[in-house]
Design an enzyme around this catalytic site. Structure first.
Site, PDB file in Angstrom:
ATOM      1  N   GLU B  36      -2.771  -2.116 -17.654  1.00 52.23           N
ATOM      2  CA  GLU B  36      -2.021  -1.347 -16.652  1.00 52.23           C
ATOM      3  C   GLU B  36      -1.010  -0.473 -17.385  1.00 52.23           C
ATOM      4  O   GLU B  36      -0.263  -0.957 -18.219  1.00 52.23           O
ATOM      5  CB  GLU B  36      -1.330  -2.328 -15.695  1.00 52.23           C
ATOM      6  CG  GLU B  36      -0.175  -1.771 -14.890  1.00 52.23           C
ATOM      7  CD  GLU B  36      -0.536  -0.594 -13.997  1.00 52.23           C
ATOM      8  OE1 GLU B  36      -1.640  -0.593 -13.403  1.00 52.23           O
ATOM      9  OE2 GLU B  36       0.292   0.352 -13.914  1.00 52.23           O
ATOM     10  N   SER B  42      -0.285  -5.338  -8.811  1.00 52.69           N
ATOM     11  CA  SER B  42      -0.457  -5.738  -7.402  1.00 52.69           C
ATOM     12  C   SER B  42       0.771  -5.488  -6.548  1.00 52.69           C
ATOM     13  O   SER B  42       1.326  -6.408  -5.965  1.00 52.69           O
ATOM     14  CB  SER B  42      -0.808  -7.232  -7.320  1.00 52.69           C
ATOM     15  OG  SER B  42      -2.102  -7.438  -7.771  1.00 52.69           O
ATOM     16  N   CYS B  46       2.742   1.720  -0.770  1.00 48.92           N
ATOM     17  CA  CYS B  46       3.096   2.168   0.583  1.00 48.92           C
ATOM     18  C   CYS B  46       4.503   1.740   0.960  1.00 48.92           C
ATOM     19  O   CYS B  46       5.066   2.238   1.929  1.00 48.92           O
ATOM     20  CB  CYS B  46       2.164   1.572   1.633  1.00 48.92           C
ATOM     21  SG  CYS B  46       0.482   1.400   1.103  1.00 48.92           S
TER      22      CYS B  46
END
Lengths: 455, 455
Positions: B36, B42, B46
């Site tokens: 990543e 995770s 939003c």
């Protein structure tokens, strides 16, 4: 030649039918007479508990259209405080009585609409008709109950039956300052839910201060003079200055049956999908009819304003010379008890079992919003799926703000006979203020699908 | 033999796939390395606007599972601040770089999961990369924006683009005390709605104090030193200490394309329903792929956490040796701008037109509850139905409390290809606190059905 339509019953079904018929056939073609036993037309009986509880201060606001509006704007001759006491099918006439004990007269009809509604189930027990014992079915019932509370200042109320009306009335009376006991014969109140979901509701009702007594079947009513003083069960005596019957209702099919119309096993008038009874030119709709359940295919009588309006409209279109059908029901219902919202659709476990389905269930506790979003509260979603096909048979939701109307999504899934597996892929609305990223509907369906796979 | 799965991208799609793969294949069978670029795994992108706006004070609460949890509980070797800079398909290896400019190394794989997400659309204009111009796509973007506001105390913000993120960020920055101008090239903000529905949203945003400027296309950014000072359009110059790009995102398919994987017309990686790319053993999911629209059958790339999670799960099941498929999307979305809730599903008018459908529309203004029930607010429901078949093609809702998630019911109706006529008979939840007796969905469908009948 001007035909005459006589409508018996001035609430949702009757007046929807009358309005639709009028929309299609003007006064020069169709005379419409609507008779109503009470004082009101087109009112929201579902709103009564909120009026009694104080949320809706003005009784008048529960009335969608009053008799004067129907007379003026629809040219419908509405006659309140008028009861139809007999239907003479051969003579094409109804016998009317002005209430309470006024004169009787016969009124001829070419077309007849029977919308006699439902009557509260009353236990056939001594004292059940005493003063202070109320049903909550018509707006007149609501007025009577309301003024009884204002006038007699009862201190203790007993609600018999823990269904929708029972729970809503229990809350309303708590808000009016009464001490309230609720007697439920079953394992949990809200018997249209499974007991595990009903238990979540019972907790909320207890939290409100209502004494919830389950497994308590009423055996009698104590009275003093003509007035109720207590409710008896096998186990106890519950003092009561006021009793509300929340045992549900049964279709008021007596008048129709006496006239020779076919009445079904539910007690409701038998109609086809166009809302035609077994007699030519005689239509029926609303709480007095039996319709069919789309999943079981069996006749059911579900007293609910939304069905009454839709059925009345279908009948009115037919009476007006058009064509429309009512597609049956799947038992969707929502309610609110204090801050707890409840939704259900389709079959519950007991209904699924009775209908002969082998099924699996899955329940998931989740939040109504993303867990980190302010105001996220807990909700529980349960689904019931047919074991063999995986088809969604029913669903239940109990939660707080924003929970109840989510049942509509599940209702449409039931309606379309979706399998729980297909449901796991549904494209539902996601944003943190409205849902966790895995929508409760999706994860509950997935859990059920996994159970089906596990066998 | 232990196989190795390399996952590129540590957010929803990548880590859902990794978790599912782990669930089906233990560490003795499958080694999992996830790389990543940022610091987080995770997380809920939003949720960023709600963190910036102050509703969600703790950034950490946006993180569902941190790298340590994946290492400890899932035996997944998560490497943050690590970028995959090349995929060598023939050599079955990826070249990794430790960020910002650390050493590079090759890591072999047997199975590869590409979950590189999306990148904000940046106008190819001078100054678009200046300091003070922010995208809002990763949690690192959110952190950067947040600390910029805290550190530099900007007074004036310009939001470029009036889509979901643009509107949410405009509200967030108003709440942080900034003066905000929003520039929208189209007729109305919220271009996924039809203009008539978008106008309802624009009104609410203006009410919040945001300067909403429609028909304004950005032509350049003024800078002073390396820092943005204003946004230019053909018509005006908007001073800005801070610019947020809300022009939407495009799939980040560059790495996949460079490796020889097929990338579609949307810029997204092409996958089948099992989320397999065109190369054996290489899977892809989330914002970087293109999926298909169930109504038009056309490829679409819709960056949304709910799709990423579902697709990642499907890929992970496949990687783990199981079988699952992703059924496509219908474009459902919900959002909130101050007290205004917005939901949409299926095709809007422009999309329906482009897809070659002849259609009718119907809009109905109603209340969210029975009109007499306290807290009833206005909501507008719009449906779009195919003229020939009557099939529901899409729907939009704009309203207040309780409005947005009603779109799920309409989404499931779209999913099942219901006609508006059939929808008029749906058995939806009715009780005064939740709905008028004629549910807005029913009356809007009925209005559309009547228009179809009228021809």
């Amino acid at each position: 030649m001007v035909e005459r339509l006589v409508v018996i019953g001035g609430d949702a079904a009757g007046m929807s039918a009358a309005s639709q018929a009028r929309r299609r056939r003007g006064p020069d073609e169709l005379e419409i007479v609507a008779v109503e036993r009470g004082d009101f037309t087109s009112y929201s009986a579902c709103g009564i508990p909120y009026h009694v509880g104080g949320d809706v201060p003005e009784l008048e606001s529960l009335i969608a259209r009053d008799p004067e509006t129907f007379r003026r704007d629809y040219a419908i001759d509405v006659r309140t405080r008028t009861e139809a006491v007999e239907i003479d099918l051969d003579g094409r006439r109804v016998r009317l009585r002005e209430l309470p004990d006024g004169p009787e007269s016969w009124l001829g009809f070419d077309l007849l609409m029977v919308a006699t509604g439902a009557v509260p189930r009353r236990p056939a027990l001594p004292g059940a008709d005493a003063r202070g014992v109320f049903g909550v079915q018509t707006l007149n019932d609501g007025v009577a109950l309301d003024s009884y509370i204002a006038r007699e200042r009862p201190a203790r109320a007993v609600v018999v039956g823990g269904g929708y009306i029972g729970l809503e009335m229990a809350e309303a009376m708590i808000r009016r300052g009464l001490k309230v006991d609720l007697l439920e014969a079953g394992e949990q109140p809200m018997g249209t839910l499974d007991p595990d979901m009903g238990a979540l509701v019972a907790g909320a009702v207890r939290g409100l201060g209502v004494g919830v007594h389950t497994g308590e079947r009423v055996t009698g009513f104590d009275t003093s003079g003509d007035r109720v003083t207590a409710v008896r069960t096998a186990a106890a005596v519950y003092p009561a200055d006021l009793v509300v019957l929340g045992l549900g209702v049964r279709p008021n099919g007596a008048l129709a049956e006496a006239a020779g119309l076919t009445v079904g096993e539910t007690g409701g008038v038998v109609v086809d999908r166009r809302m035609r009874t077994t007699a030519p030119g005689v239509w029926s709709a609303g709480d007095c009819v039996e319709t069919f359940h789309r999943i079981t295919g069996r006749p059911v009588a579900i007293a609910l304003g939304t069905h009454a309006n839709k059925q009345g409209r279908v009948a009115g279109i037919g009476i007006g010379g058009g064509y429309a059908t009512f597609p049956g029901v799947i038992g969707t219902a929502v309610t609110k008890v204090c801050d707890i919202q409840v939704g259900r659709t389709g079959l519950n476990e007991r209904e699924a079992e009775r209908a002969g389905f082998a099924y699996v269930t899955a329940s998931v506790a989740s939040t109504t919003r993303a867990g980190y979003y302010p105001g996220a509260t807990e909700m529980t979603t349960k689904v019931i799926a047919e074991r063999r096909s995986g088809r969604l048979l029913g669903a239940q939701i109990v939660g707080e703000e924003g929970a109840a109307k989510r049942i509509d999504a599940l209702a449409i899934a039931v309606w379309n006979e979706m399998t729980v597996e297909e449901m796991t892929g549904l494209d539902l609305g996601y944003a943190p203020p409205y849902s966790p990223v895995w929508d409760p509907v999706l994860i509950t369906a997935r859990k059920a699908a996994e159970r089906l796979e596990a066998g």
